[in-house]
Design an enzyme around this catalytic site. Structure first.
Site, PDB file in Angstrom:
ATOM      1  N   GLY A 388       0.794  -1.223   0.000  1.00 31.47           N
ATOM      2  CA  GLY A 388       0.000   0.000   0.000  1.00 31.47           C
ATOM      3  C   GLY A 388       0.825   1.271   0.000  1.00 31.47           C
ATOM      4  N   GLU A 514       8.091  -2.514  10.928  1.00 32.15           N
ATOM      5  CA  GLU A 514       7.982  -3.951  11.192  1.00 32.15           C
ATOM      6  C   GLU A 514       9.158  -4.435  12.047  1.00 32.15           C
ATOM      7  OE1 GLU A 514       5.522  -5.742  10.498  1.00 32.15           O
ATOM      8  OE2 GLU A 514       4.473  -4.924   8.785  1.00 32.15           O
TER       9      GLU A 514
END
Length: 594
Positions: A388, A514
């Protein structure tokens, strides 16, 4: 003199077909070679040539008035001294020009290396690592070979040829003109061969750069190659590159093989014509035997340099191709330093993204109209489906890329107005991979800091990152080598080293990409505690797929297909955003699995 790196061509512009010898000379002059050393070397060359010009005249007199009585010790000592002076001057000249050449190439490599460090990230997106390395090593090596091995002979040869031609005209201008007739005939053959050599040399350098890219990629990821059983396919790719280099090398050798016989044939013809015609003139009394001997000696002083000049021009064709690529690199646009060079001192202001759009190519839009505000000292989580544009958003904040439209502001000031180094010094980035450099743990924690770090500062950062325990157990402690890309450490250990590095920088904006997704549950608990310490009092952006990481964020920005489709707290998005609710449900199911 104009700096090549200042004449920036538009990104993506087609490279020029041929920059010619002027570009090579301009590139060399920009390295500021020692003019005094060059002048001294040329003076010694001149001495060498003048000394060499005396010997044939001496031999002329000896032949014309030859008798044992005509020789004396002083004449023999004189010619011996001339030979010795010639040898010493030639050796000193070659050394000085070689030294200048080495310094030129060192300066050129330093300039390229400095350029590479200030080129923007998009440049490295377009160029493979091996290609970049090839510019710095192989192409500069070609120029180094030309300057240090052939340039000295070029200067020596040119002076020798010029001086010998003057003496030949003085001895017999008719035979000299006869000799010069062969030069245009030789050029008819050598000029086309030289042009072909130039194109082949460019192909060789391109293929070498490609082959270097393959080597760099495969050897740096050798574990992936082996675990994927990719050895056969990588071998075939490398073998193809070797075969192409072989084909081009044979082609290059074929052209070189034409040049040498042509030169040899011309030389033999010149000697035959000169000996024949000169013998006739000696028989007619128009020329003395001594003058013919001197003429042949001067001719020999022309022939030897011509052979060296042939090698020089063959190497020069290669150097021209290398020059084009180096110039293209130096012409690349550098990272925009800033508009006003503001220092990023006070970062305790909202970071605003106002309709920010970005794409890596003309037809590829990754982010479109992104708008949100991150309040100082608060946590903003960026979530959404993979692909995205979340990591790309981080790259824009880091200023690796410039938005194609829209603006990012700190308070009311566009971030482009801050000095780039100052802006990045205020940002801490911890990614999923946590890249480390080959070196010690201490060097990795202090990497990039331009100040000395006290033992107490280092220890505090390590303790806050929960890295002190495992470092203390290592045989070398802080001096333990981590290996290439930190391969000797576990994923959790690398993450804690990266967190300690970020803590030591004391950033005011923190970006976590992450940072715990690839860790086991035990390592994740320790790293989460370290991240909690790192986030205190800092404006924090988090990219995460785990619900536990984002549920307590002050705001969550949901991005899908490059657009913001929801902003709010966990509770607000759970109620109002169907895709976020689905994301939450999926995470809960994963947590319930044994």
């Amino acid at each position: 003199m104009t700096n090549l790196s200042e004449r920036v061509e538009p990104s993506g512009a087609a490279p020029s077909k041929s920059l010619g010898w002027r570009a090579f000379v301009r590139l060399i002059m920009q390295t500021n070679p020692s003019k005094s050393w060059i002048a001294a070397a040329l003076l010694l060359n001149l001495i060498t040539t003048l000394t060499g010009l005396i010997v044939p005249l001496f031999m002329k007199n000896v032949v014309d008035r030859f008798s044992v009585e005509s020789l004396n010790v002083w004449q023999i000592l004189g010619i011996g001294a001339a030979f010795l002076a010639q040898a010493l001057a030639a050796g000193a000249s070659l050394y000085m020009l070689s030294r200048v050449g080495q310094q030129v190439v060192a300066n050129l490599r330093e300039r390229l290396w400095k350029k590479y460090l200030v080129l923007p990230v998009p440049y490295y997106d377009r160029h493979q690592t091996g290609e970049t390395i090839s510019r710095l090593t192989n192409d500069t090596g070609v120029i180094k070979g030309l300057i240090t091995e052939h340039m000295a002979h070029f200067f020596t040869g040119m002076i020798s040829i010029a001086g010998s031609l003057v003496m030949l005209i003085y001895l017999d201008w008719k035979m000299t003109l006869l000799m010069l007739i062969v030069i245009p005939l030789t050029a008819v053959v050598l000029v086309p061969l030289g042009k072909r050599m130039y194109h082949v040399s460019k192909d060789v350098q391109d293929e070498t750069a490609g082959f270097t890219s393959v080597l760099s990629r495969v050897l740096s990821e050798i574990r992936l190659v082996k675990s994927s059983n990719a050895e056969p396919s990588e071998y075939e790719l490398g073998r193809r590159g070797i075969a192409n280099l072989l084909r081009l090398g044979i082609k290059e050798g074929r052209y070189q093989a034409w040049i040498s016989p042509v030169i040899t044939l011309v030389i033999m013809l010149m000697f035959v014509v000169i000996v024949g015609y000169g013998g006739m003139r000696v028989s007619s009394g128009a020329l003395t035997a001594g003058a013919l001997v001197a003429f042949l000696l001067y001719l020999f002083q022309i022939v030897m340099p011509i052979t060296q000049l042939t090698q020089f021009f063959a190497q020069f064709q290669k150097a021209q191709g290398a020059t084009e690529r180096i110039v293209e690199t130096l012409q690349e646009a550098e990272e925009a330093a800033s508009g006003k060079n503001l220092e990023a001192a006070n970062m305790n202001m909202p970071l605003k993204l106002e309709r920010v759009s970005f794409g890596y190519g003309n037809d590829e839009t990754v982010l479109s109209g992104i708008s949100f505000t991150a309040e100082p000292g608060k946590v903003t989580a960026i979530v959404g489906p993979s692909g995205g544009g979340k990591t790309t958003l981080f790259s824009l904040i880091e200023r690796f890329y410039i938005p194609s439209s829209g603006v990012i502001r700190l308070g009311d000031t566009p971030v482009e107005e801050y000095a780039l180094a100052s802006w990045r010094s205020r940002i801490g980035y911890v990614s999923q991979e946590s890249p480390l450099v080959a070196g010690t743990i201490r060097e990795n924690i202090t990497y990039g800091l331009d100040r000395s770090i006290s033992r107490e500062e280092l220890q505090h950062a390590v303790e806050m990152a929960y890295a002190d325990e495992f470092i203390a157990k290592l045989p070398g402690g802080y001096e333990t080598q981590v290996g290439e890309r930190g391969i000797k450490l576990s994923g959790g250990q690398r993450q804690r080293i990266a967190i300690a590095r970020a803590l030591l920088r004391n950033p005011q904006i923190l970006m976590l990409d992450e940072a715990t997704s690839s860790l086991d549950s035990k390592s994740e608990i320790v790293v989460q505690q370290a991240l909690h310490n790192l986030m205190q009092g800092r404006t924090t952006f988090i990219i995460a797929h785990r619900l536990s990481t984002v549920v307590d964020a002050d705001q969550i920005v949901f991005i899908e297909k490059g657009r913001v489709t929801g902003i709010g707290t966990h509770h607000e998005l759970f109620v109002s955003h169907p895709l976020y609710r689905e994301f939450t449900a999926q995470q809960l199911r994963l947590q319930e699995q044994p």
